[in-house]
Design a protein around this motif. Structure first.
Motif, short mmCIF file in Angstrom:
data_model
loop_
_atom_site.label_atom_id
_atom_site.label_comp_id
_atom_site.label_asym_id
_atom_site.label_seq_id
_atom_site.Cartn_x
_atom_site.Cartn_y
_atom_site.Cartn_z
N GLN A 214 -9.59 2.86 6.30
CA GLN A 214 -8.46 2.98 7.22
C GLN A 214 -7.20 2.37 6.59
O GLN A 214 -6.42 1.67 7.22
N LYS A 215 -7.04 2.66 5.30
CA LYS A 215 -5.93 2.13 4.51
C LYS A 215 -5.14 3.29 3.93
O LYS A 215 -5.69 4.15 3.23
N ASP A 216 -3.82 3.33 4.23
CA ASP A 216 -2.96 4.37 3.70
C ASP A 216 -2.33 3.86 2.41
O ASP A 216 -1.50 2.95 2.43
N ILE A 217 -2.72 4.44 1.28
CA ILE A 217 -2.20 3.95 0.00
C ILE A 217 -0.70 4.21 -0.15
O ILE A 217 -0.05 3.60 -1.00
N ASN A 218 -0.17 5.07 0.68
CA ASN A 218 1.27 5.32 0.64
C ASN A 218 2.06 4.07 1.05
O ASN A 218 3.22 3.91 0.69
N ASN A 219 1.42 3.17 1.81
CA ASN A 219 2.10 1.97 2.30
C ASN A 219 1.79 0.73 1.47
O ASN A 219 2.14 -0.38 1.87
N LEU A 220 1.13 0.90 0.33
CA LEU A 220 0.74 -0.25 -0.47
C LEU A 220 1.95 -0.91 -1.14
O LEU A 220 2.98 -0.26 -1.38
N GLN A 221 1.78 -2.18 -1.43
CA GLN A 221 2.78 -2.93 -2.19
C GLN A 221 2.94 -2.28 -3.56
O GLN A 221 1.98 -1.83 -4.18
N ARG A 222 4.16 -2.24 -4.06
CA ARG A 222 4.44 -1.67 -5.37
C ARG A 222 4.87 -2.77 -6.34
O ARG A 222 5.63 -3.65 -5.96
N THR A 223 4.36 -2.69 -7.55
CA THR A 223 4.66 -3.72 -8.53
C THR A 223 4.69 -3.11 -9.93
O THR A 223 3.99 -2.13 -10.20
N MET A 224 5.50 -3.67 -10.82
CA MET A 224 5.54 -3.19 -12.20
C MET A 224 4.38 -3.76 -13.00
O MET A 224 3.80 -3.10 -13.84
N SER A 225 4.02 -5.02 -12.74
CA SER A 225 2.93 -5.67 -13.46
C SER A 225 1.73 -5.86 -12.55
O SER A 225 1.86 -6.31 -11.41
N ILE A 226 0.55 -5.53 -13.06
CA ILE A 226 -0.65 -5.72 -12.24
C ILE A 226 -1.02 -7.18 -12.10
O ILE A 226 -1.89 -7.54 -11.32
N PHE A 227 -0.35 -8.06 -12.86
CA PHE A 227 -0.61 -9.50 -12.78
C PHE A 227 0.51 -10.23 -12.05
O PHE A 227 0.68 -11.44 -12.20
#
Length: 238
Positions: A214-227
């Motif tokens: 029940q998670k919409d990946i369209n609303n996920l946090q966005r980041t340049m670095s995975i760390f």
């Protein structure tokens, strides 16, 4: 309420699992051929302006093959398999990682294609660049050509995925964030980093996580670095 929930039909992923190829291996190398050659030609053109044209400079061309040969053997057998309650990652057709959905601590969209916590301090990249610089220098006798090799490497990284999306009809759809990154919550954080090659893969993954978590990946946090230390986890932070 997101009307997309109504559009998604129930799918039993245990009987009909979703399979997404790991494009960061052979496919990424394949798509990087043109950007790498373009970057190398730009670098060589600049080098000829700085120095008189020297046929030795074109000894750099075979060095480009290093990028493609290193991952050629991984052209098959690297993929993700999505089930109702877990995700398996295969490399060389063997299971390398298992992610239970209830153990996922964070999900983000990123530009960063790295896939291991060990890469947080990318010493191997520094070593790789130094080697390329020295090879360029030794091949031509000119330091500027070592710089040309480094420029080519950076140009390829920054433009390869744009070229891939151009060919796949998804240029502009993702923006910069075309990697879906999953983090496992444990003492040694494991990562699944999924390069979405086109819009269809994005929609398939979106449907999967909406049904199973029940998670919409369209609303996920966005980041340049995975760390990025600001990534929000369910139970802990970096």
């Amino acid at each position: 309420m997101d009307t997309r929930n109504k559009e998604i039909g129930f799918r039993d992923y245990d009987k009909d699992p979703l399979i997404i190829k790991d494009h960061t291996y052979y496919d990424y190398m394949k798509y990087s051929i043109v950007p790498t050659m373009v970057g190398l030609l730009i670098a060589l053109a600049f080098a000829t302006i700085v120095n008189p044209i020297n046929i030795k400079m074109f000894r750099l061309l075979p060095l480009v093959l290093v990028i493609f040969v290193t991952n050629f053997m991984n052209r098959d057998g690297a993929y993700f398999v999505f089930y109702n309650d877990k995700i398996l990652y295969y490399n060389k057709n063997k299971v390398r990682k298992t992610f239970e959905l209830n153990e996922i601590g964070a999900m983000v969209l990123s530009f960063d294609w790295r896939w291991s916590w060990k890469q947080k301090i990318p010493i191997f990249i520094k070593i790789f660049l130094v080697i390329w610089f020295l090879l360029g220098w030794l091949a031509t006798g000119e330091p500027i050509n070592g710089v040309a090799i480094i420029f080519t490497f950076c140009f390829s990284i920054l433009t390869t995925k744009a070229y891939m999306h151009l060919l796949n009809g998804s240029l502009g759809f993702f923006g910069l964030h075309d990697q879906l990154v999953l983090y496992k919550e444990n003492a040694e954080v494991e990562i699944l980093n999924i390069l979405m090659a086109d819009k269809e893969e994005y929609l398939q993954l979106r449907d999967y996580f909406m049904q199973t978590m029940q998670k919409d990946i369209n609303n996920l946090q966005r980041t340049m670095s995975i760390f990025n230390e600001k990534i929000e986890f369910r139970k802990f932070k970096f």
